[in-house]
Design an enzyme around this catalytic site. Sequence first.
Site, short mmCIF file in Angstrom:
data_model
loop_
_atom_site.label_atom_id
_atom_site.label_comp_id
_atom_site.label_asym_id
_atom_site.label_seq_id
_atom_site.Cartn_x
_atom_site.Cartn_y
_atom_site.Cartn_z
N HIS A 1 0.85 -1.18 0.00
CA HIS A 1 0.00 0.00 0.00
C HIS A 1 0.89 1.24 0.00
O HIS A 1 2.11 1.14 0.09
CB HIS A 1 -0.94 0.02 1.21
CG HIS A 1 -0.25 -0.15 2.53
ND1 HIS A 1 0.30 0.88 3.23
CD2 HIS A 1 -0.01 -1.27 3.27
CE1 HIS A 1 0.84 0.43 4.35
NE2 HIS A 1 0.68 -0.87 4.40
N LYS B 1 -6.95 7.73 -1.86
CA LYS B 1 -6.32 7.64 -0.55
C LYS B 1 -5.47 6.38 -0.42
O LYS B 1 -5.92 5.27 -0.72
CB LYS B 1 -7.41 7.65 0.54
CG LYS B 1 -6.88 7.74 1.96
CD LYS B 1 -6.33 9.11 2.27
CE LYS B 1 -6.01 9.26 3.76
NZ LYS B 1 -5.35 10.55 4.06
N HIS C 1 13.03 -0.13 4.61
CA HIS C 1 12.55 0.64 5.76
C HIS C 1 13.74 1.12 6.60
O HIS C 1 13.80 2.29 7.00
CB HIS C 1 11.65 -0.23 6.64
CG HIS C 1 10.18 -0.12 6.33
ND1 HIS C 1 9.52 1.08 6.22
CD2 HIS C 1 9.24 -1.09 6.15
CE1 HIS C 1 8.24 0.86 5.97
NE2 HIS C 1 8.04 -0.45 5.92
N ARG D 1 2.06 13.37 7.46
CA ARG D 1 1.86 14.54 8.32
C ARG D 1 1.92 15.84 7.52
O ARG D 1 2.82 16.03 6.69
CB ARG D 1 2.93 14.59 9.41
CG ARG D 1 3.04 13.33 10.26
CD ARG D 1 1.91 13.22 11.25
NE ARG D 1 2.19 12.16 12.22
CZ ARG D 1 1.50 11.03 12.33
NH1 ARG D 1 0.47 10.82 11.54
NH2 ARG D 1 1.81 10.14 13.24
N ALA D 2 0.98 16.74 7.83
CA ALA D 2 1.05 18.10 7.31
C ALA D 2 1.97 18.90 8.22
O ALA D 2 1.75 18.98 9.43
CB ALA D 2 -0.34 18.73 7.30
N ARG E 1 -11.20 12.58 17.60
CA ARG E 1 -9.87 12.76 17.04
C ARG E 1 -9.26 14.07 17.52
O ARG E 1 -9.90 15.14 17.44
CB ARG E 1 -9.97 12.77 15.51
CG ARG E 1 -10.56 11.49 14.91
CD ARG E 1 -9.49 10.55 14.51
NE ARG E 1 -8.61 11.16 13.53
CZ ARG E 1 -8.89 11.23 12.23
NH1 ARG E 1 -10.03 10.76 11.75
NH2 ARG E 1 -8.03 11.78 11.39
N SER F 1 -3.99 18.50 8.63
CA SER F 1 -3.72 18.34 7.21
C SER F 1 -4.78 19.03 6.35
O SER F 1 -5.97 19.08 6.70
CB SER F 1 -3.63 16.86 6.84
OG SER F 1 -4.79 16.17 7.25
#
Length: 545
Positions: free
Chosen positions: A11, A36, A126, A393-394, A423, A504
């Site tokens: 993904h 997305k 990674h 992350r924004a 959230r 975001s």
Amino acid sequence: MRVLGVNAIFHDPAAALVVDGRVVAAAEEERFSRRKHGKRPVPFSAWELPELAAAWCLESAGLEPGDLDAVGYSFDPALCGEVVGESDPWDWLRVEYAQRAPQFLATALPGLDPGAVRFVPHHVAHAASAGLAMPHRDDAAVLVLDGRGEAASHLAGAYRDGHLTTLYTQRLPHSLGLLYEDLTRHLGFTHSSDEYKVMALASYGEPKHLPLLRELVRATGDGGFTVAPIEWDTLAKVRPAGAEMAAEHADLAASVQARLEEVLLDLARWTFDAAGGPRVLAMAGGTALNCVANARIAAEGPFDHVWVQPAAGDAGTALGAALHLARESGPRPEAMPGAALGRGWSDGELEAELRRAGLPFSRPDSIAAEAARVLAGNGIVAWFQGRSEYGPRALGHRSLLAHPGDKDTTRRMNDVKGREQFRPIAPMVRAERAAEVFDGVLPSPYMLFVHSVRPQWRERIPAVVHVDGTARVQTVDSADEPLVAEMLAEFDRLTGLPVVVNTSLNTAGRPMVDTPREAMELFGSAPVDLLALGPYAVHRTGAFV
């Protein structure tokens, strides 16, 4: 040496480009396709490549596919072995697609020599995305945990002079990442996507099932761990998607979160000893996006510094694959220059887009001061500046900003974004003021640790204080982000608060805004008061003018 890295197999497909040891571009396919996570993590989607992201990376550097010296594909099908079919009867299809990736890539990027494509093991990619990209140039331990790679779910290792020594790998089916994915699914969320929602939900519960989970999920003392089957229904009833959240669901989330943190601490301590006691730990893998666990490792673990890759999930393996091949063929690559590695537009291009859209706009003397003025008046600002961020992350390039001093800001922002009210929303703060307000890992430029909000500040910035008294902080250094720092300084001057809400620039279920057109579309469809598009200001009619 020109190396393209590609992530495609599970993904978050992405591409990254490293030229002569320098990271020049990196982007996720979702920012181009507007889907997305790029695709769902099923074997049937394994053939889908980040064609648009890869093409943009090359175009941004003025390269053609034939100019590449190597392409790193962050999965090695030769390592799958007998694992194929154990977790998914269609795993063989994923492996088949991976084996043919060189030909698929040559078709997607005309002119590419299939022989230039090299398989890089998933967890090695990674590890390289953290150990080779981090700003610390010392030797370091590295810890990778996610759902799965080819046949493993974890790698513990050490980087010495930019070369990886693997100390331990945990073979499947044992996986802390898959454990958390299973819980995410049981709680009615989308797995390999919404795990961060479970982390947020955990703060509302009590870890009532921790004694049982300590029996079922255990570190083995040799660098690995075991995860026994868990009957989730005996702990909390399954929650259908969209159904009401009950206390039992929060308690289950809290229990799994607490056990995850304990096991990660055990693994970090073992890695420290096995690596010879290095000062620095570099982390990557989807589990490294768990900022609550990261903060606990930093606070209670043996390392002086913990550095987490900002694109810690699978998207980051594109960068890691490129860095790994670059190191194999030459000197140690330069540190990652930051997360702003995606697309950007010149002022002239932004103005042309505004004129094309027929939007009334102005060019204030300072867009930072104009944004601060709107924020001080409790307005919401869509902030579109510079190159887009690589990772989830924004960080002040594609952000929604708001006033942290209004208790109602959390509800307003969650309404704008169309997401669950439990959230939290996060703060950004000038680096030189951060320690006054927050206690925890500082600096924290990538929003990958939680911090305790100091008691004297909790009533002053209630919008960013989570139910447990913490906040997921981004610190802003004026040397790295001068425009964001200017906006924060002006907001501080107007309000006495050095903190601004930062979330975001998107709505629920959609990727972050990446282009000027997408920014204007969001502005037109959501109750946002100011669009700060580069140096240009677009105001909601009648608001803050």
